[in-house]
Design a protein around this motif. Structure first.
Motif, PDB file in Angstrom:
ATOM      1  N   HIS A  35       0.810  -1.218   0.000  1.00  0.00           N
ATOM      2  CA  HIS A  35       0.000   0.000   0.000  1.00  0.00           C
ATOM      3  C   HIS A  35       0.843   1.269   0.000  1.00  0.00           C
ATOM      4  CE1 HIS A  35      -3.404  -2.541   0.421  1.00  0.00           C
ATOM      5  NE2 HIS A  35      -2.863  -3.115   1.465  1.00  0.00           N
ATOM      6  N   ASN A  36       2.070   1.152   0.552  1.00  0.00           N
ATOM      7  CA  ASN A  36       2.878   2.382   0.633  1.00  0.00           C
ATOM      8  C   ASN A  36       4.110   2.294  -0.257  1.00  0.00           C
ATOM      9  OD1 ASN A  36       4.488   0.592   1.898  1.00  0.00           O
ATOM     10  ND2 ASN A  36       4.764   1.751   3.790  1.00  0.00           N
ATOM     11  N   HIS A  37       4.038   1.470  -1.288  1.00  0.00           N
ATOM     12  CA  HIS A  37       5.232   1.268  -2.106  1.00  0.00           C
ATOM     13  C   HIS A  37       5.532   2.507  -2.956  1.00  0.00           C
ATOM     14  CE1 HIS A  37       8.255  -0.606  -4.561  1.00  0.00           C
ATOM     15  NE2 HIS A  37       8.214  -1.666  -3.774  1.00  0.00           N
ATOM     16  N   PRO A  38       6.808   2.939  -2.983  1.00  0.00           N
ATOM     17  CA  PRO A  38       7.154   4.142  -3.774  1.00  0.00           C
ATOM     18  C   PRO A  38       6.785   4.001  -5.251  1.00  0.00           C
ATOM     19  CG  PRO A  38       8.981   3.513  -2.355  1.00  0.00           C
ATOM     20  CD  PRO A  38       7.963   2.425  -2.229  1.00  0.00           C
ATOM     21  N   LEU A  39       6.759   2.778  -5.774  1.00  0.00           N
ATOM     22  CA  LEU A  39       6.416   2.615  -7.192  1.00  0.00           C
ATOM     23  C   LEU A  39       4.946   2.911  -7.478  1.00  0.00           C
ATOM     24  CD1 LEU A  39       8.577  -0.503  -8.067  1.00  0.00           C
ATOM     25  CD2 LEU A  39       8.657   1.697  -9.268  1.00  0.00           C
ATOM     26  N   LEU A  40       4.158   3.034  -6.408  1.00  0.00           N
ATOM     27  CA  LEU A  40       2.746   3.395  -6.616  1.00  0.00           C
ATOM     28  C   LEU A  40       2.576   4.907  -6.767  1.00  0.00           C
ATOM     29  CD1 LEU A  40       1.085   1.064  -3.953  1.00  0.00           C
ATOM     30  CD2 LEU A  40       1.045   0.777  -6.439  1.00  0.00           C
ATOM     31  N   THR A  41       3.575   5.645  -6.269  1.00  0.00           N
ATOM     32  CA  THR A  41       3.432   7.102  -6.282  1.00  0.00           C
ATOM     33  C   THR A  41       4.518   7.819  -7.093  1.00  0.00           C
ATOM     34  OG1 THR A  41       4.533   7.010  -4.141  1.00  0.00           O
ATOM     35  CG2 THR A  41       2.157   7.398  -4.122  1.00  0.00           C
ATOM     36  N   SER A  42       5.523   7.057  -7.545  1.00  0.00           N
ATOM     37  CA  SER A  42       6.600   7.672  -8.336  1.00  0.00           C
ATOM     38  C   SER A  42       6.847   6.862  -9.590  1.00  0.00           C
ATOM     39  CB  SER A  42       7.910   7.702  -7.546  1.00  0.00           C
ATOM     40  OG  SER A  42       7.756   8.390  -6.350  1.00  0.00           O
TER      41      SER A  42
END
Ligand code: A3P
Length: 324
Positions: free
Chosen positions: A90-97
């Motif tokens: 849920h907090n993976h950087p690949l989800l937001t970057s």
């Protein structure tokens, strides 16, 4: 007139002016530097990289031919290496970057003035293992990369699809900047002559291949098509190569599947982080995700183009062990 050259310091400019120069792929000037074709701005960055970069044994370098799966391999490498830090999806950087925001290119982001968003990257204090990307041919990597125990993962792709992907990408960038686009036919000729970024492609592939055979623990040589065919096998292979193999427990807990899904074309293309926003003013993040298929070249290349490129591949790569 080469606009890029105008912005370059006097010393480097003189060097560039002494190099063979041709008009190449995507309406750009290319210079033959250290045995490959590249642009004026890139030469300046590459020299700075060669003079300053100090590799650490723990570093990982993702090296690629442009449009061969760089974005995918950066994402996979980042996800495999950092899987213990971001075990919750849920907090993976690949989800937001975008992967290019997490794994900087030496020549495009670090050793350049046009540094995308990495201007203040503190190389010495980056969390280890540091992961970098590059399109620079093996022989022109900084000496410390070649001499240290850092690892290199290389990916290339069949030249038909690479060309089509590259042509679409460059034309989108041109349109975005209100610059003239180039025809498929013109760029195809340039590509076949090796007149594109880090071209010719065959020398790029052969350079990394040779080194991967000589030092299999240092360089892992991959092909986009092989990853597409069996991603599970390759994710495990990359983890083993990097010295962080998956445990039985991780395998049974679905850690490998989670990484594969997180980095899949469909998942990444659909993320807001990849649908909007720009890298380095001209690269819309969405341009890095087009079709993600094998064989789309059939919709672009004429029989004579296929024949011509097939002959080049045969002439340059037969006997090397690289086949597409
Ligand atoms: P297409 O233009 O054929 O679709 P690079 O990352 O080296 O710039 O290469 C871009 C190519 O890789 C594009 O190919 C792009 O769609 C594809 N690609 C990007 N992300 C991918 C992913 N996660 N899985 C598979 N292919 C991907």
């Amino acid at each position: 007139k080469d606009e890029q050259l105008e912005a370059i310091g006097e010393e480097c400019k003189n060097l560039i002016l002494s190099l063979p120069k041709e008009y190449g792929f995507g309406n750009q000037y290319f210079y033959f530097f250290q045995g490959f074709w590249t642009t004026a701005a890139q030469i300046q960055s590459i020299i700075s990289f060669q003079n300053h970069f100090q590799a650490k044994d723990s570093d990982v370098v993702v090296a690629t031919v442009p449009k061969s799966g760089t974005t995918w391999l950066k994402a996979l490498t980042f996800a495999i290496i950092n899987r213990h830090h971001f075990s919750s999806l849920h907090n993976h950087p690949l989800l937001t970057s975008n992967p290019h925001e997490l794994v900087p290119f030496f020549e495009l982001n670090i050793y350049t003035d046009i540094s995308w968003q990495f201007a203040k990257l503190d190389l010495l204090n980056m969390i280890e293992p540091r992961i970098f990307g590059t399109h620079i041919p093996f022989h022109s990597l900084a000496k410390s990369i070649k001499e240290s125990n850092c690892k290199i993962i290389y990916i290339c792709r069949n030249p038909f699809d690479t060309f089509v992907s590259y042509w679409n990408f460059m034309n989108k960038i041109a349109l975005n900047q209100s610059l003239p686009t180039s025809t498929l036919e013109d760029d195809f000729e340039k590509y076949c002559e090796g007149l594109c970024h880090v071209g010719p492609f065959w020398d790029h592939m052969l350079g990394y291949l040779k080194e991967s055979k000589a030092r299999p623990n240092k360089i892992l040589f991959l092909k986009y098509e092989d990853l597409k065919e069996d991603i599970n096998f390759h994710v495990k292979r990359i983890a083993e190569f990097l010295g962080c193999p998956f445990t039985q427990e991780e395998e049974s807990n679905g850690v490998i599947e989670n990484i594969i899904n997180l980095c899949s074309f469909e998942k990444m293309k659909g993320l807001e982080a990849n649908k909007s926003g720009v890298l380095g003013k001209i690269y819309d993040k969405k341009y890095f995700f087009r079709k993600g298929e094998i064989g789309d070249w059939i919709n672009y290349l004429s029989p004579s183009m296929v024949d011509k490129l097939s002959k080049i591949i045969e002439e340059k790569l037969s006997g090397s062990g690289i086949s597409f």
